[in-house]
Design a protein around this motif. Structure first.
Motif, PDB file in Angstrom:
ATOM      1  N   PRO A   1      -3.900  17.937  -6.971  1.00  0.00           N
ATOM      2  CA  PRO A   1      -3.496  18.206  -5.585  1.00  0.00           C
ATOM      3  C   PRO A   1      -4.271  17.402  -4.549  1.00  0.00           C
ATOM      4  CG  PRO A   1      -4.147  20.237  -6.704  1.00  0.00           C
ATOM      5  CD  PRO A   1      -4.356  19.122  -7.656  1.00  0.00           C
ATOM      6  N   GLU A   2      -5.532  17.090  -4.832  1.00  0.00           N
ATOM      7  CA  GLU A   2      -6.303  16.320  -3.846  1.00  0.00           C
ATOM      8  C   GLU A   2      -5.771  14.897  -3.725  1.00  0.00           C
ATOM      9  OE1 GLU A   2      -8.727  16.412  -7.706  1.00  0.00           O
ATOM     10  OE2 GLU A   2      -7.712  17.884  -6.484  1.00  0.00           O
ATOM     11  N   TYR A   3      -5.288  14.315  -4.824  1.00  0.00           N
ATOM     12  CA  TYR A   3      -4.669  12.992  -4.755  1.00  0.00           C
ATOM     13  C   TYR A   3      -3.346  13.050  -3.999  1.00  0.00           C
ATOM     14  CZ  TYR A   3      -7.944  11.198  -8.271  1.00  0.00           C
ATOM     15  OH  TYR A   3      -9.045  10.802  -8.947  1.00  0.00           O
ATOM     16  N   VAL A   4      -2.594  14.096  -4.248  1.00  0.00           N
ATOM     17  CA  VAL A   4      -1.306  14.249  -3.554  1.00  0.00           C
ATOM     18  C   VAL A   4      -1.524  14.335  -2.046  1.00  0.00           C
ATOM     19  CG1 VAL A   4       0.659  15.769  -3.202  1.00  0.00           C
ATOM     20  CG2 VAL A   4      -0.122  15.287  -5.514  1.00  0.00           C
ATOM     21  N   MET A   5      -2.468  15.142  -1.609  1.00  0.00           N
ATOM     22  CA  MET A   5      -2.719  15.292  -0.171  1.00  0.00           C
ATOM     23  C   MET A   5      -3.237  13.992   0.447  1.00  0.00           C
ATOM     24  SD  MET A   5      -1.588  18.186   0.467  1.00  0.00           S
ATOM     25  CE  MET A   5      -2.089  18.323   2.141  1.00  0.00           C
ATOM     26  N   PHE A   6      -4.118  13.291  -0.264  1.00  0.00           N
ATOM     27  CA  PHE A   6      -4.667  12.050   0.270  1.00  0.00           C
ATOM     28  C   PHE A   6      -3.594  10.974   0.385  1.00  0.00           C
ATOM     29  CE2 PHE A   6      -6.604   7.872  -0.487  1.00  0.00           C
ATOM     30  CZ  PHE A   6      -7.392   7.793   0.648  1.00  0.00           C
ATOM     31  N   PHE A   7      -2.846  10.733  -0.694  1.00  0.00           N
ATOM     32  CA  PHE A   7      -1.858   9.669  -0.666  1.00  0.00           C
ATOM     33  C   PHE A   7      -0.655  10.024   0.190  1.00  0.00           C
ATOM     34  CE2 PHE A   7      -4.215   8.253  -4.425  1.00  0.00           C
ATOM     35  CZ  PHE A   7      -4.399   6.937  -4.067  1.00  0.00           C
TER      36      PHE A   7
ATOM     37  N   SER B   1      -0.871  11.633   3.009  1.00  0.00           N
ATOM     38  CA  SER B   1      -1.294  11.318   4.375  1.00  0.00           C
ATOM     39  C   SER B   1      -1.307   9.809   4.611  1.00  0.00           C
ATOM     40  CB  SER B   1      -2.663  11.924   4.669  1.00  0.00           C
ATOM     41  OG  SER B   1      -3.651  11.356   3.841  1.00  0.00           O
ATOM     42  N   LEU B   2      -1.611   9.028   3.584  1.00  0.00           N
ATOM     43  CA  LEU B   2      -1.562   7.574   3.734  1.00  0.00           C
ATOM     44  C   LEU B   2      -0.141   7.062   3.941  1.00  0.00           C
ATOM     45  CD1 LEU B   2      -4.085   6.121   1.139  1.00  0.00           C
ATOM     46  CD2 LEU B   2      -4.308   6.249   3.604  1.00  0.00           C
ATOM     47  N   LEU B   3       0.825   7.708   3.299  1.00  0.00           N
ATOM     48  CA  LEU B   3       2.208   7.271   3.452  1.00  0.00           C
ATOM     49  C   LEU B   3       2.647   7.308   4.905  1.00  0.00           C
ATOM     50  CD1 LEU B   3       4.049   8.937   0.445  1.00  0.00           C
ATOM     51  CD2 LEU B   3       3.617   6.526   0.812  1.00  0.00           C
ATOM     52  N   SER B   4       2.268   8.351   5.618  1.00  0.00           N
ATOM     53  CA  SER B   4       2.686   8.461   7.022  1.00  0.00           C
ATOM     54  C   SER B   4       1.941   7.452   7.910  1.00  0.00           C
ATOM     55  CB  SER B   4       2.472   9.881   7.524  1.00  0.00           C
ATOM     56  OG  SER B   4       1.107  10.218   7.462  1.00  0.00           O
ATOM     57  N   LEU B   5       0.805   6.934   7.448  1.00  0.00           N
ATOM     58  CA  LEU B   5       0.100   5.925   8.229  1.00  0.00           C
ATOM     59  C   LEU B   5       0.697   4.523   8.024  1.00  0.00           C
ATOM     60  CD1 LEU B   5      -3.600   7.014   7.674  1.00  0.00           C
ATOM     61  CD2 LEU B   5      -2.220   7.313   9.716  1.00  0.00           C
ATOM     62  N   PHE B   6       1.184   4.243   6.823  1.00  0.00           N
ATOM     63  CA  PHE B   6       1.712   2.929   6.526  1.00  0.00           C
ATOM     64  C   PHE B   6       3.161   2.740   6.930  1.00  0.00           C
ATOM     65  CE2 PHE B   6      -1.666   3.024   3.129  1.00  0.00           C
ATOM     66  CZ  PHE B   6      -2.511   2.177   3.818  1.00  0.00           C
ATOM     67  N   GLU B   7       3.921   3.806   7.032  1.00  0.00           N
ATOM     68  CA  GLU B   7       5.337   3.685   7.360  1.00  0.00           C
ATOM     69  C   GLU B   7       5.606   3.057   8.735  1.00  0.00           C
ATOM     70  OE1 GLU B   7       7.000   7.532   6.706  1.00  0.00           O
ATOM     71  OE2 GLU B   7       7.164   7.215   4.555  1.00  0.00           O
ATOM     72  N   PRO B   8       4.869   3.386   9.795  1.00  0.00           N
ATOM     73  CA  PRO B   8       5.136   2.684  11.071  1.00  0.00           C
ATOM     74  C   PRO B   8       4.842   1.187  11.012  1.00  0.00           C
ATOM     75  CG  PRO B   8       3.911   4.684  11.482  1.00  0.00           C
ATOM     76  CD  PRO B   8       3.942   4.491   9.996  1.00  0.00           C
TER      77      PRO B   8
ATOM     78  N   LEU C   1       0.824  -1.210   0.000  1.00  0.00           N
ATOM     79  CA  LEU C   1       0.000   0.000   0.000  1.00  0.00           C
ATOM     80  C   LEU C   1       0.857   1.258   0.000  1.00  0.00           C
ATOM     81  CD1 LEU C   1      -2.825  -1.110   2.432  1.00  0.00           C
ATOM     82  CD2 LEU C   1      -2.979  -0.787  -0.029  1.00  0.00           C
ATOM     83  N   TRP C   2       1.947   1.232   0.734  1.00  0.00           N
ATOM     84  CA  TRP C   2       2.875   2.359   0.731  1.00  0.00           C
ATOM     85  C   TRP C   2       3.493   2.545  -0.657  1.00  0.00           C
ATOM     86  CZ3 TRP C   2       8.209   2.129  -0.057  1.00  0.00           C
ATOM     87  CH2 TRP C   2       8.891   3.318   0.182  1.00  0.00           C
ATOM     88  N   ASN C   3       3.875   1.447  -1.275  1.00  0.00           N
ATOM     89  CA  ASN C   3       4.482   1.484  -2.592  1.00  0.00           C
ATOM     90  C   ASN C   3       3.497   2.017  -3.636  1.00  0.00           C
ATOM     91  OD1 ASN C   3       6.271   1.068  -4.659  1.00  0.00           O
ATOM     92  ND2 ASN C   3       6.569  -1.086  -4.246  1.00  0.00           N
ATOM     93  N   PHE C   4       2.249   1.588  -3.581  1.00  0.00           N
ATOM     94  CA  PHE C   4       1.221   2.080  -4.495  1.00  0.00           C
ATOM     95  C   PHE C   4       0.999   3.577  -4.302  1.00  0.00           C
ATOM     96  CE2 PHE C   4      -3.220   3.088  -5.382  1.00  0.00           C
ATOM     97  CZ  PHE C   4      -3.283   2.729  -6.721  1.00  0.00           C
ATOM     98  N   SER C   5       0.934   4.005  -3.045  1.00  0.00           N
ATOM     99  CA  SER C   5       0.752   5.437  -2.759  1.00  0.00           C
ATOM    100  C   SER C   5       1.917   6.254  -3.300  1.00  0.00           C
ATOM    101  CB  SER C   5       0.626   5.665  -1.252  1.00  0.00           C
ATOM    102  OG  SER C   5      -0.481   4.987  -0.738  1.00  0.00           O
ATOM    103  N   ASP C   6       3.109   5.727  -3.183  1.00  0.00           N
ATOM    104  CA  ASP C   6       4.280   6.426  -3.697  1.00  0.00           C
ATOM    105  C   ASP C   6       4.247   6.511  -5.218  1.00  0.00           C
ATOM    106  OD1 ASP C   6       6.606   7.824  -2.989  1.00  0.00           O
ATOM    107  OD2 ASP C   6       7.848   6.103  -3.513  1.00  0.00           O
ATOM    108  N   MET C   7       3.776   5.466  -5.881  1.00  0.00           N
ATOM    109  CA  MET C   7       3.659   5.504  -7.336  1.00  0.00           C
ATOM    110  C   MET C   7       2.657   6.571  -7.782  1.00  0.00           C
ATOM    111  SD  MET C   7       3.904   1.631  -8.813  1.00  0.00           S
ATOM    112  CE  MET C   7       2.735   0.850  -7.712  1.00  0.00           C
ATOM    113  N   VAL C   8       1.559   6.686  -7.063  1.00  0.00           N
ATOM    114  CA  VAL C   8       0.564   7.706  -7.408  1.00  0.00           C
ATOM    115  C   VAL C   8       1.156   9.096  -7.226  1.00  0.00           C
ATOM    116  CG1 VAL C   8      -1.665   8.694  -6.766  1.00  0.00           C
ATOM    117  CG2 VAL C   8      -1.403   6.234  -6.904  1.00  0.00           C
ATOM    118  N   LEU C   9       1.933   9.298  -6.183  1.00  0.00           N
ATOM    119  CA  LEU C   9       2.548  10.608  -5.949  1.00  0.00           C
ATOM    120  C   LEU C   9       3.510  11.006  -7.062  1.00  0.00           C
ATOM    121  CD1 LEU C   9       3.232  10.605  -2.125  1.00  0.00           C
ATOM    122  CD2 LEU C   9       1.557  11.938  -3.378  1.00  0.00           C
ATOM    123  N   PHE C  10       4.190  10.039  -7.653  1.00  0.00           N
ATOM    124  CA  PHE C  10       5.096  10.354  -8.751  1.00  0.00           C
ATOM    125  C   PHE C  10       4.347  10.795  -9.997  1.00  0.00           C
ATOM    126  CE2 PHE C  10       8.531   7.862  -6.675  1.00  0.00           C
ATOM    127  CZ  PHE C  10       9.528   8.791  -6.814  1.00  0.00           C
TER     128      PHE C  10
END
Length: 99
Positions: free
Chosen positions: A81-87, A89-96, A67-76
């Motif tokens: 901007p709404e996708y950037v803000m959403f994904f 925020s997801l990155l910081s939830l999946f990293e721990p 899920l983190w990897n998918f979110s990072d792909m979307v950010l690239f």
């Protein structure tokens, strides 16, 4: 209201992950390979050792990694901007869960 599209000359995104705005195709190769490998390992561990607690923890960590990897792909690739803000925020939830 300020029109920020005049400052960012990105092409519109054709799909969620595929865009002409990604500067190097290596980003796709590195992310897709690890994404597919993570899913394959998670399924394999889930099927092979259903009762093991350590296997369940590894499956959760691999799922969080995918899920983190998918979110990072979307950010690239995205220009919205709404996708950037959403994904983002997801990155910081999946990293721990990964660490």
């Amino acid at each position: 209201m300020i029109d920020f599209t005049q400052f960012c000359q990105w092409e519109p995104v054709k799909a969620l992950l595929f865009s002409e705005n990604v500067p190097d195709a290596l980003v796709y190769y590195s992310h897709f390979t690890s994404f597919v490998a993570g899913i394959a390992y998670a399924v394999w561990f889930y099927i092979k050792s259903k009762g093991s607690v350590s296997a369940k923890i590894l499956v959760v960590a691999l799922g969080a990694f995918c899920l983190w990897n998918f979110s990072d792909m979307v950010l690239f690739a995205t220009d919205r901007p709404e996708y950037v803000m959403f994904f983002w925020s997801l990155l910081s939830l999946f990293e721990p869960l990964i660490y």
